[in-house]
Design a protein around this motif. Sequence first.
Motif, PDB file in Angstrom:
ATOM      1  N   LEU A 108     -20.577  -2.843  23.977  1.00 36.02           N
ATOM      2  CA  LEU A 108     -21.349  -1.958  23.415  1.00 36.02           C
ATOM      3  C   LEU A 108     -21.541  -0.525  23.930  1.00 36.02           C
ATOM      4  O   LEU A 108     -21.789  -0.824  25.285  1.00 36.02           O
ATOM      5  CB  LEU A 108     -22.674  -2.349  22.929  1.00 36.02           C
ATOM      6  CG  LEU A 108     -23.713  -1.611  22.177  1.00 36.02           C
ATOM      7  CD1 LEU A 108     -23.213  -1.529  20.722  1.00 36.02           C
ATOM      8  CD2 LEU A 108     -25.156  -1.755  22.395  1.00 36.02           C
ATOM      9  N   ARG A 109     -21.033   0.522  23.382  1.00 39.08           N
ATOM     10  CA  ARG A 109     -21.208   1.922  24.325  1.00 39.08           C
ATOM     11  C   ARG A 109     -22.099   2.704  23.289  1.00 39.08           C
ATOM     12  O   ARG A 109     -22.253   2.444  22.005  1.00 39.08           O
ATOM     13  CB  ARG A 109     -19.722   2.520  24.043  1.00 39.08           C
ATOM     14  CG  ARG A 109     -18.861   1.804  24.967  1.00 39.08           C
ATOM     15  CD  ARG A 109     -17.903   2.182  25.458  1.00 39.08           C
ATOM     16  NE  ARG A 109     -17.041   1.557  26.622  1.00 39.08           N
ATOM     17  CZ  ARG A 109     -15.778   1.830  26.993  1.00 39.08           C
ATOM     18  NH1 ARG A 109     -15.311   2.966  26.592  1.00 39.08           N
ATOM     19  NH2 ARG A 109     -15.397   0.971  27.798  1.00 39.08           N
ATOM     20  N   LEU A 110     -22.829   3.691  23.912  1.00 35.78           N
ATOM     21  CA  LEU A 110     -23.767   4.451  23.235  1.00 35.78           C
ATOM     22  C   LEU A 110     -23.593   5.672  23.348  1.00 35.78           C
ATOM     23  O   LEU A 110     -23.222   6.230  24.517  1.00 35.78           O
ATOM     24  CB  LEU A 110     -25.252   4.104  23.894  1.00 35.78           C
ATOM     25  CG  LEU A 110     -26.205   4.576  23.185  1.00 35.78           C
ATOM     26  CD1 LEU A 110     -26.624   4.338  21.650  1.00 35.78           C
ATOM     27  CD2 LEU A 110     -27.636   4.533  23.996  1.00 35.78           C
ATOM     28  N   VAL A 111     -23.441   6.575  22.188  1.00 38.14           N
ATOM     29  CA  VAL A 111     -23.544   8.193  22.370  1.00 38.14           C
ATOM     30  C   VAL A 111     -24.694   8.589  22.311  1.00 38.14           C
ATOM     31  O   VAL A 111     -25.466   8.554  21.082  1.00 38.14           O
ATOM     32  CB  VAL A 111     -22.361   8.531  21.403  1.00 38.14           C
ATOM     33  CG1 VAL A 111     -22.124   9.947  21.557  1.00 38.14           C
ATOM     34  CG2 VAL A 111     -21.081   7.904  21.776  1.00 38.14           C
ATOM     35  N   CYS A 112     -25.088   9.436  23.204  1.00 34.24           N
ATOM     36  CA  CYS A 112     -26.409  10.074  23.049  1.00 34.24           C
ATOM     37  C   CYS A 112     -26.681  11.293  24.039  1.00 34.24           C
ATOM     38  O   CYS A 112     -26.389  11.017  25.136  1.00 34.24           O
ATOM     39  CB  CYS A 112     -27.648   9.178  23.271  1.00 34.24           C
ATOM     40  SG  CYS A 112     -29.237  10.027  22.932  1.00 34.24           S
ATOM     41  N   ASP A 113     -26.856  12.340  23.374  1.00 32.90           N
ATOM     42  CA  ASP A 113     -27.192  13.633  24.414  1.00 32.90           C
ATOM     43  C   ASP A 113     -28.519  14.252  24.154  1.00 32.90           C
ATOM     44  O   ASP A 113     -28.949  15.345  24.685  1.00 32.90           O
ATOM     45  CB  ASP A 113     -26.283  14.682  24.515  1.00 32.90           C
ATOM     46  CG  ASP A 113     -25.911  15.394  23.181  1.00 32.90           C
ATOM     47  OD1 ASP A 113     -26.635  14.933  22.161  1.00 32.90           O
ATOM     48  OD2 ASP A 113     -25.069  16.201  22.787  1.00 32.90           O
ATOM     49  N   ASP A 114     -29.317  13.655  23.113  1.00 36.05           N
ATOM     50  CA  ASP A 114     -30.660  14.230  23.124  1.00 36.05           C
ATOM     51  C   ASP A 114     -31.675  13.768  23.979  1.00 36.05           C
ATOM     52  O   ASP A 114     -32.061  12.829  24.383  1.00 36.05           O
ATOM     53  CB  ASP A 114     -31.079  13.906  21.556  1.00 36.05           C
ATOM     54  CG  ASP A 114     -32.494  14.429  21.112  1.00 36.05           C
ATOM     55  OD1 ASP A 114     -33.443  13.949  21.700  1.00 36.05           O
ATOM     56  OD2 ASP A 114     -32.401  14.903  20.225  1.00 36.05           O
ATOM     57  N   PRO A 115     -32.260  14.946  24.611  1.00 41.03           N
ATOM     58  CA  PRO A 115     -33.217  14.604  25.864  1.00 41.03           C
ATOM     59  C   PRO A 115     -34.367  13.891  25.258  1.00 41.03           C
ATOM     60  O   PRO A 115     -34.790  12.791  26.145  1.00 41.03           O
ATOM     61  CB  PRO A 115     -33.537  16.052  26.304  1.00 41.03           C
ATOM     62  CG  PRO A 115     -32.599  16.949  25.610  1.00 41.03           C
ATOM     63  CD  PRO A 115     -32.243  16.217  24.512  1.00 41.03           C
ATOM     64  N   LEU A 116     -34.907  13.861  24.327  1.00 37.74           N
ATOM     65  CA  LEU A 116     -36.078  13.051  23.664  1.00 37.74           C
ATOM     66  C   LEU A 116     -35.829  11.603  23.472  1.00 37.74           C
ATOM     67  O   LEU A 116     -36.512  10.554  23.972  1.00 37.74           O
ATOM     68  CB  LEU A 116     -36.962  13.937  22.846  1.00 37.74           C
ATOM     69  CG  LEU A 116     -37.550  14.881  22.922  1.00 37.74           C
ATOM     70  CD1 LEU A 116     -38.124  15.476  21.745  1.00 37.74           C
ATOM     71  CD2 LEU A 116     -38.484  14.703  23.613  1.00 37.74           C
ATOM     72  N   ILE A 117     -34.540  11.200  22.859  1.00 40.38           N
ATOM     73  CA  ILE A 117     -34.107   9.961  22.852  1.00 40.38           C
ATOM     74  C   ILE A 117     -33.630   9.250  24.061  1.00 40.38           C
ATOM     75  O   ILE A 117     -33.896   8.117  24.048  1.00 40.38           O
ATOM     76  CB  ILE A 117     -32.766  10.111  21.622  1.00 40.38           C
ATOM     77  CG1 ILE A 117     -33.303  10.502  20.415  1.00 40.38           C
ATOM     78  CG2 ILE A 117     -32.249   8.460  21.701  1.00 40.38           C
ATOM     79  CD1 ILE A 117     -32.358  10.875  19.354  1.00 40.38           C
ATOM     80  N   LEU A 118     -32.850   9.988  25.032  1.00 35.81           N
ATOM     81  CA  LEU A 118     -32.611   9.522  26.387  1.00 35.81           C
ATOM     82  C   LEU A 118     -33.853   9.486  27.051  1.00 35.81           C
ATOM     83  O   LEU A 118     -34.040   8.467  27.703  1.00 35.81           O
ATOM     84  CB  LEU A 118     -31.777  10.663  26.960  1.00 35.81           C
ATOM     85  CG  LEU A 118     -30.208  10.843  26.498  1.00 35.81           C
ATOM     86  CD1 LEU A 118     -29.917  11.891  27.256  1.00 35.81           C
ATOM     87  CD2 LEU A 118     -29.467   9.697  26.840  1.00 35.81           C
ATOM     88  N   ARG A 119     -35.061   9.969  26.871  1.00 36.21           N
ATOM     89  CA  ARG A 119     -36.298   9.741  27.569  1.00 36.21           C
ATOM     90  C   ARG A 119     -36.823   8.513  26.820  1.00 36.21           C
ATOM     91  O   ARG A 119     -37.474   7.445  27.837  1.00 36.21           O
ATOM     92  CB  ARG A 119     -37.225  10.749  27.082  1.00 36.21           C
ATOM     93  CG  ARG A 119     -38.466  10.540  27.802  1.00 36.21           C
ATOM     94  CD  ARG A 119     -39.502  11.659  27.649  1.00 36.21           C
ATOM     95  NE  ARG A 119     -40.877  11.414  27.852  1.00 36.21           N
ATOM     96  CZ  ARG A 119     -41.965  12.281  27.593  1.00 36.21           C
ATOM     97  NH1 ARG A 119     -41.786  13.193  26.611  1.00 36.21           N
ATOM     98  NH2 ARG A 119     -43.153  11.642  27.863  1.00 36.21           N
TER      99      ARG A 119
END
Length: 143
Positions: A108-119
């Motif tokens: 499973l790989r995850l794509v995310c660059d949103d700072p709030l979601i990463l937090r």
Amino acid sequence: MPQGASHATPDAAPGSDAAAGDLCRLPDHPDPAPYARTSRVGGYTVVALHGEIDIAGLAGVGPALDAATGARAPEVVVDLTPTTFFDCSGLGLLCRAHRRVAERGGRLRLVCDDPLILRTLRVGGLLDVLGPVATLEDAVGEE
């Protein structure tokens, strides 16, 4: 009522006490219900989660993620770039997907660059586990 005092009515003019009271009412939800869009990129099943991923939205995205993670040795990318909100319900969804993929010998790989979601991922203990990347190209290009 004292002289000069006004009684606020529902059809009061903007700027009046009644109009200020309207701020307490929630507007109609402007965004459509959350949904998942599934596609194939190379050897990966990409599940892009659109909208607000919260307890109310799980029914709109959970089945697509379950379908993608149900195969033998699934190669799955979860793309959170179209996600506008993500809470602990989303963490549970990703935990389930991660577990299902691991049980079936996949990845499973995850794509995310949103700072709030990463937090949210960091606070939930999933940031290091899932190791999100910033773009879909990064996710499908890694080996």
